[in-house]
Design an enzyme around this catalytic site. Structure first.
Site, short mmCIF file in Angstrom:
data_model
loop_
_atom_site.label_atom_id
_atom_site.label_comp_id
_atom_site.label_asym_id
_atom_site.label_seq_id
_atom_site.Cartn_x
_atom_site.Cartn_y
_atom_site.Cartn_z
N ARG A 127 0.88 -0.92 0.14
CA ARG A 127 -0.31 0.26 0.59
C ARG A 127 0.99 1.13 -0.31
O ARG A 127 0.30 2.59 0.43
CB ARG A 127 -0.98 -0.16 0.96
CG ARG A 127 -2.08 -1.39 1.53
CD ARG A 127 -3.27 -1.53 2.39
NE ARG A 127 -3.81 -2.28 2.10
CZ ARG A 127 -4.80 -2.64 3.27
NH1 ARG A 127 -4.78 -1.53 4.74
NH2 ARG A 127 -5.24 -3.92 3.60
N CYS A 146 -1.79 14.49 -14.93
CA CYS A 146 -1.17 13.47 -16.28
C CYS A 146 -0.32 12.04 -15.42
O CYS A 146 -0.70 10.99 -15.76
CB CYS A 146 -0.73 14.54 -16.87
SG CYS A 146 -1.06 15.55 -18.01
N SER A 167 -1.76 10.66 -18.99
CA SER A 167 -1.33 11.41 -20.67
C SER A 167 -0.19 11.66 -20.36
O SER A 167 0.26 12.34 -19.46
CB SER A 167 -2.59 12.58 -19.90
OG SER A 167 -2.79 13.07 -21.41
N ASP A 169 2.95 13.96 -22.68
CA ASP A 169 3.41 14.21 -23.47
C ASP A 169 4.63 14.11 -24.16
O ASP A 169 5.25 14.51 -23.64
CB ASP A 169 3.23 15.81 -23.44
CG ASP A 169 4.45 16.68 -24.69
OD1 ASP A 169 4.46 16.32 -24.83
OD2 ASP A 169 3.81 18.24 -24.69
#
Length: 264
Positions: A127, A146, A167, A169
């Protein structure tokens, strides 16, 4: 750092063309993973020069629980300016969730402090997790996280970290994310009496923006150089006592910087 170039090439060559929130368009892949053995050097991209100062100050800003750009701007870091309001506020973003996750009864949970204590007292715990993805707060954030969840793992005296990034880039953001979480792993390892192990970077949607393809091609044509070494002040015993001057990078040789527009 061939792992990073392999990711970029995979997205460049096989990525699906998708629309996105910014209206720029991307070449996107899903579910990729990279691994970095931190004993082999500090994973700072060498195929273009990176601004390490921004990476370190941003990480210290996260750890401090800060969500206003004042500290960053005072230290010459502008990477969050495009998302901040006129007062520099970003809402309950990373630092707030890491250090002050709100509870239903009005309390707050310091995930980072709890994490360090658990690594010291219960290193085999499954955990050892910090989450920045607070569903109740997402709509109040200037930019939802992100890099949204990370987990630590202790084995044979070494501390490893796995990041899940929803996400990514690839051209502008990922080199920063790699270095930031590698450095965080080293810092947490030091204050818990462990050695750095691996940084594992797991992606959801990893993408090249369509206005970064030319820059990506330029970077892919370059040969990676030897990784530098990061030295951390051994006298620092608390994660919350680190300052910018506690970090020294040795042997960083990189190809010239490549500029690219940020998709906001």
């Amino acid at each position: 750092m061939q792992q990073y170039l392999d990711l970029m090439r995979l997205a460049r060559d096989t990525g699906v063309t998708k629309t996105d929130r910014t209206g720029t368009g991307t070449r996107s892949i899903f579910g990729h993973q990279m691994r970095f053995d931190l004993s082999e050097g500090f994973p700072l991209v060498t195929t273009k020069k990176l601004h390490l100062k921004s990476i370190i100050h941003e990480l210290l800003w996260f750890i401090a629980g800060d969500t206003n750009t004042r500290y960053l701007k005072a230290n010459g870091v502008s990477i969050w300016d495009d998302w901040a309001d006129e007062n520099g506020e970003l809402g309950p973003v990373y630092g707030h969730q890491w250090r002050s996750w709100p509870t239903p009864d009005g309390g707050k949970i310091d995930q980072i402090r709890n994490l360090v204590e658990q690594i010291k007292t219960n290193p085999d715990s499954r955990r050892l997790i910090v989450s920045a993805w607070n569903v109740a707060d997402v709509d109040s954030m200037a930019l939802p996280p992100c890099h949204c969840l990370f987990q630590f793992y202790v084995a044979e005296g070494k501390l490893s970290c796995q990041l899940y990034q929803r996400s990514a880039d690839i051209f502008l953001g990922v080199p920063f994310n790699i270095a930031s979480y590698a450095l965080l792993t080293m810092m947490v390892a030091q204050v818990t009496g462990l050695k750095p192990g691996e940084f594992i970077h797991t992606f959801g949607d990893a993408h090249l923006y369509l206005n970064h393809l030319e820059q990506a091609d330029k970077q892919l044509a370059r040969e990676p150089k030897k990784l530098p070494v990061m030295h951390i002040n051994p006298d620092v015993k608390s994660l919350f006592d680190f300052t910018y001057d506690d970090f020294t990078l040795e042997g960083y040789e990189a190809h010239p910087h490549i500029s690219a527009p940020v998709a906001v």
